[in-house]
Design an enzyme around this catalytic site. Structure first.
Site, PDB file in Angstrom:
ATOM      1  N   ASN A   1      -9.883  67.392  14.894  1.00 44.67           N
ATOM      2  CA  ASN A   1      -9.870  67.794  13.487  1.00 44.67           C
ATOM      3  C   ASN A   1      -8.601  67.280  12.827  1.00 44.67           C
ATOM      4  O   ASN A   1      -7.511  67.406  13.398  1.00 44.67           O
ATOM      5  CB  ASN A   1      -9.910  69.320  13.367  1.00 44.67           C
ATOM      6  CG  ASN A   1      -9.565  69.785  11.956  1.00 44.67           C
ATOM      7  OD1 ASN A   1     -10.383  69.704  11.046  1.00 44.67           O
ATOM      8  ND2 ASN A   1      -8.345  70.255  11.758  1.00 44.67           N
ATOM      9  N   GLU A   2      -8.752  66.701  11.650  1.00 42.93           N
ATOM     10  CA  GLU A   2      -7.599  66.215  10.879  1.00 42.93           C
ATOM     11  C   GLU A   2      -6.596  65.506  11.784  1.00 42.93           C
ATOM     12  O   GLU A   2      -5.402  65.818  11.789  1.00 42.93           O
ATOM     13  CB  GLU A   2      -6.952  67.355  10.084  1.00 42.93           C
ATOM     14  CG  GLU A   2      -7.863  67.871   8.974  1.00 42.93           C
ATOM     15  CD  GLU A   2      -7.178  68.801   7.973  1.00 42.93           C
ATOM     16  OE1 GLU A   2      -5.986  69.132   8.174  1.00 42.93           O
ATOM     17  OE2 GLU A   2      -7.839  69.181   6.994  1.00 42.93           O
TER      18      GLU A   2
ATOM     19  N   GLU B   1     -14.747  70.254   5.235  1.00 41.25           N
ATOM     20  CA  GLU B   1     -13.797  71.148   4.564  1.00 41.25           C
ATOM     21  C   GLU B   1     -13.768  70.778   3.090  1.00 41.25           C
ATOM     22  O   GLU B   1     -13.429  69.647   2.734  1.00 41.25           O
ATOM     23  CB  GLU B   1     -12.390  71.058   5.166  1.00 41.25           C
ATOM     24  CG  GLU B   1     -12.288  71.658   6.559  1.00 41.25           C
ATOM     25  CD  GLU B   1     -10.865  71.790   7.060  1.00 41.25           C
ATOM     26  OE1 GLU B   1      -9.936  71.976   6.232  1.00 41.25           O
ATOM     27  OE2 GLU B   1     -10.666  71.716   8.289  1.00 41.25           O
TER      28      GLU B   1
ATOM     29  N   GLN C   1     -13.375  79.052   3.138  1.00 41.43           N
ATOM     30  CA  GLN C   1     -13.967  79.448   4.397  1.00 41.43           C
ATOM     31  C   GLN C   1     -14.843  80.678   4.180  1.00 41.43           C
ATOM     32  O   GLN C   1     -14.914  81.175   3.061  1.00 41.43           O
ATOM     33  CB  GLN C   1     -12.894  79.719   5.434  1.00 41.43           C
ATOM     34  CG  GLN C   1     -12.139  78.465   5.859  1.00 41.43           C
ATOM     35  CD  GLN C   1     -11.207  78.725   7.051  1.00 41.43           C
ATOM     36  OE1 GLN C   1     -11.339  79.668   7.812  1.00 41.43           O
ATOM     37  NE2 GLN C   1     -10.222  77.857   7.203  1.00 41.43           N
TER      38      GLN C   1
END
Length: 515
Positions: free
Chosen positions: A195-196, A319, A368
Site C-alpha cells: 500500500n502506498e 482510497e 473510511q
C-alpha cells in the site's frame, strides 16, 4: 461550461433557473451500451486500524452492553448490509505495511500487543485479526480485500498468509488455521501487494516497487478454487510516471492497479480546512478539488490503455474522499471529522465519475467506514448515526452491476467570483429488470437546474425519485439530531407525454427510477 457525461436519452435540454445562464444548452442522443457494466465493487469501503474505525467502531469491548456478536457491533453490520457493501479493505492503509498477520491469530489473551506508529501512537492488543475480520465479512456478506505487508514484511510472510487463508489441503498453514478454529479456507480473492509504496509503504521508486511486486506476487499462490486478484500499489494522485512504470514492468501480471486521491478543501495538507466551518468560497474550492478526480482518472486510464488496450487491468481507486482538519479536541492521529451535506455532494460526484469510467475503474474504496475521514457511520458509545455520505451510497446502490448508459451534455456553470466549475454531474444505468436509474448532482448552492428530456426509443411508464439535500451545505447529522440530512421523496420529476421534466434543487443529490 464543460462537456460532461450523462444518461443515454434521445433529446434533452438543460438550463439553470434563476440565473443569467437560463438558456438552451444541449441536445442528447441515445448511445446504449451492450456490454459495459458498472461493477458493484466501485461501491467498496475501507476499514483501517486507525482511530476508532476498528476498535470502538466495528469492534466493541469484551462484555460490552452494546448488541454484538463475538464483539462485532450489530447495528453497524445491519446498516452496512442495507447499502449492499460489496467489499471491505483491511487492515490498511499505512497500517498494512507494519502489520504482521501472525500476531493477530490464535488465543486473543496470548496475542502480542503492538504500537500503531502511523496513527496516534496508540497500543493495540491485536484482538481484531484475520479470523475476526473474515467473520465480519461473512456477517456483511461482502468480499474481503486484504492488503498484504510489503513495506516491513517478507515474501515468506505474505505467501504463508495466503496459504493460511486459501489452501484446502494438508500443509503447515492449513493445519494452523484448523487449530485456530477454521476448518475450511475462506478463499479470499482480492489481494493487495503493499500500500502506498511511494510513501508510508516504503518510500520506494516505481521501478523498485514494480520489480518487488513481481517477486511478492510470484509467491502469493493461486490455490485450487481460490485464484487471487492481485492488486499492485499504484499512484498518488497525479503521479503518472508511477502508473506508466507499473504498466510497463508489471502489465497483466496484476488484476488491478491502485490510485489514491483525496479532496482537500484548501488544497494544503498542513491546514486542510474545517469539516463544518466553511463559507461559500471554501465550498467552491472544495468542489473544484473534488472534480479533479475526472482529469486524474482519465489521464491514468489513458496510460493504462497504451499498455492494456483490452482493459484487462482494473483501475482500483481504493482510497478517496474528503480529508479535512480533525474535529477540535480530538486526537489528531485519529482523523475524526464530521460529515456534512458537502460530503454527500462529493460522494455523489465521485461515484458519478467512477460510473462514467466503469470501462476501466472496476473497484473503489471510500476512506473510511466508521469514525474516520469521510465516514459512513459515526459512533459514540452505544449511539450510532448515519452520515449524509451513507445516504448517498444507499441511493446509488441501484447502479451496482447494472448496465452502464453513456451520454454527453454541456453542464451549466457554477460561478464563484472569477472562477467556474460544472454545476451538474450525472451517471445512469439500466438494471436487470429494465429499469433505468439516473443519478444527478447539482453542486450550485443557489440555483436550481431544469431538465426537459424526450426519451424516444426508451419504453417507460412512470418516474419516481429520492433526494438528499438540506438548507445549508454545512448541515450535519449529530447524535441529538441524527436525521437532519437524510433521504426524502423527490417530487420534481414528471412524465409529460413522452418527455421527462426534472427540476433539480440547488445543492442536491437525486436518483430517479424510470420504469
Amino acid at each position: 461550461m464543460k462537456l460532461t457525461r450523462f444518461i443515454c436519452l434521445s433529446l434533452c435540454t438543460v438550463w439553470a433557473a434563476n440565473s443569467s445562464q437560463a438558456q438552451n444548452l444541449t441536445q442528447l442522443s441515445i448511445k446504449p451500451s451492450d456490454k459495459q457494466v458498472i461493477s458493484k465493487h466501485i461501491y467498496g469501503h475501507f476499514a483501517e486500524h486507525l482511530g476508532r474505525c476498528i476498535y470502538d467502531g466495528f469492534w466493541v469491548a469484551e462484555n460490552s452492553a452494546i448488541p454484538n456478536k463475538g464483539r462485532i457491533r450489530l447495528d453497524v453490520v445491519e446498516a452496512l448490509k442495507k447499502i449492499k457493501i460489496p467489499n471491505l479493505r483491511w487492515p490498511g492503509g499505512c497500517f498494512a505495511d507494519e502489520y504482521h498477520w501472525r500476531d493477530g491469530i490464535g488465543d486473543r489473551s496470548l496475542r502480542p500487543k503492538m504500537v500503531n506508529t502511523n496513527w496516534g501512537g496508540v497500543t493495540e492488543d491485536n484482538s481484531f485479526g484475520t479470523h475476526e475480520f473474515l467473520e465480519l465479512c461473512e456477517m456483511l456478506n461482502t468480499a474481503p480485500y486484504i492488503a498484504g505487508n510489503v513495506g516491513s514484511g517478507t515474501v515468506e510472510e505474505m505467501a504463508k498468509w495466503v496459504e493460511y487463508l486459501n489452501f484446502d489441503g494438508v500443509s503447515p498453514m492449513a493445519s494452523l488455521r484448523k487449530q485456530n478454529g477454521r476448518e475450511k479456507p475462506w478463499k479470499v480473492s482480492f489481494w493487495g501487494v503493499g500500500n502506498e509504496s511511494w510513501g508510508c509503504g516504503g518510500n520506494m521508486t516505481p521501478q523498485y516497487y514494480s520489480d518487488l511486486y513481481r517477486r511478492y506476487a510470484t509467491y502469493a499462490r493461486n490455490y485450487e478454487g481460490a485464484p487471487l486478484k492481485k492488486i499492485a500499489s499504484g499512484a498518488n494522485a497525479e503521479d503518472y510516471n508511477w502508473t506508466e512504470t507499473c504498466m510497463k514492468n508489471i502489465g497483466t501480471r496484476m488484476w488491478g492497479l491502485t490510485l489514491h486521491y483525496y479532496t482537500l478543501p484548501t488544497g494544503n495538507w498542513k491546514d486542510k480546512g474545517s469539516a463544518t466551518g466553511f463559507n461559500e468560497e471554501q465550498y467552491f474550492s472544495t468542489m473544484k478539488n473534488c472534480l479533479r478526480m475526472e482529469e486524474i482518472v482519465s489521464k491514468h486510464a489513458a496510460i493504462m490503455d497504451k499498455y492494456d488496450p483490452a482493459k484487462k487491468v482494473a483501475l482500483v481507486v481504493d482510497e478517496w474522499g474528503i480529508w479535512t482538519n480533525v474535529e477540535p479536541g480530538t486526537n489528531p492521529g485519529f482523523l475524526y471529522q464530521q460529515n456534512s451535506l458537502r460530503d454527500a455532494l462529493i460522494a455523489g460526484t465521485t461515484l458519478n465519475i467512477f460510473n462514467n469510467h466503469s470501462d476501466r475503474v472496476k473497484m473503489a474504496n471510500l476512506a473510511q467506514t466508521i469514525n474516520v475521514l469521510q465516514a459512513l457511520i459515526l459512533t459514540e458509545k452505544d449511539k450510532m448515526l448515519l452520515t449524509p455520505t451513507y445516504h448517498v451510497f444507499d441511493l446509488f446502490k441501484v447502479h451496482q452491476d447494472a448496465k452502464y448508459l453513456p451520454i454527453e451534455f454541456v453542464s451549466p456553470d457554477y460561478v464563484s467570483g472569477n472562477q467556474k466549475i460544472p454545476a451538474l454531474n450525472v451517471s445512469a444505468s439500466q438494471d436487470a429488470s429494465g429499469a433505468i436509474h439516473i443519478s444527478l448532482v447539482n453542486l450550485d448552492p443557489k440555483n436550481k437546474i431544469k431538465l426537459n428530456t424526450s426519451l424516444n426509443g426508451q419504453q417507460w411508464k412512470s418516474v419516481s425519485g429520492q433526494i438528499i439535500t438540506s438548507q445549508n451545505v454545512n448541515d450535519v447529522n449529530t447524535f441529538t439530531t441524527p436525521n437532519k440530512v437524510s433521504i426524502a421523496k423527490f417530487n420534481g420529476a414528471k412524465k409529460e407525454g413522452a418527455n421527462l421534466n426534472v427540476e433539480l434543487p440547488a445543492q442536491s443529490v437525486v436518483v430517479l427510477e424510470l420504469k
